[in-house]
Design a protein around this motif. Sequence first.
Motif: not given
Length: 119
Positions: A23-27, A31-32, A34-38, A68-71
């Motif tokens: 649940g740290e990333y709720p529905l 999300l970060p 791709v560049r941030e995650l990298s 962006g990318t979402f749960v």
Amino acid sequence: MLKDEMPLYIRIKIQIRNAIIRGEYPLGSRLPSVRELSAEFGCSLITTKRVYRDLSREGYILASQGMGTFVHADEQKIAKDKERLVTEAIVQAVEFGNRLNYSADQLQVIFLNALSRLP
């Protein structure tokens, strides 16, 4: 295979998937990128793209170009995964107790004592 022997993209994928399950990333949360995650993991863009591609295929996230990318995981999938993680942890604890020569009855007493400590 030991965790340190796993390819980096698998370790990152497991870490993000478990954060979603906890649940740290709720529905619906973003999300970060791709560049941030990298940058966060000190890896290539190719690695992070592969992580997100795999998580998308597994039904945890949804990428929307330009947004962006979402749960995206449904509650039933999350509930099933939570149960799987707890079961794995209990199995590991039982195996550890077994290596220390605890009987099933002794392990049951330990487990019940641990449960009684819950708030």
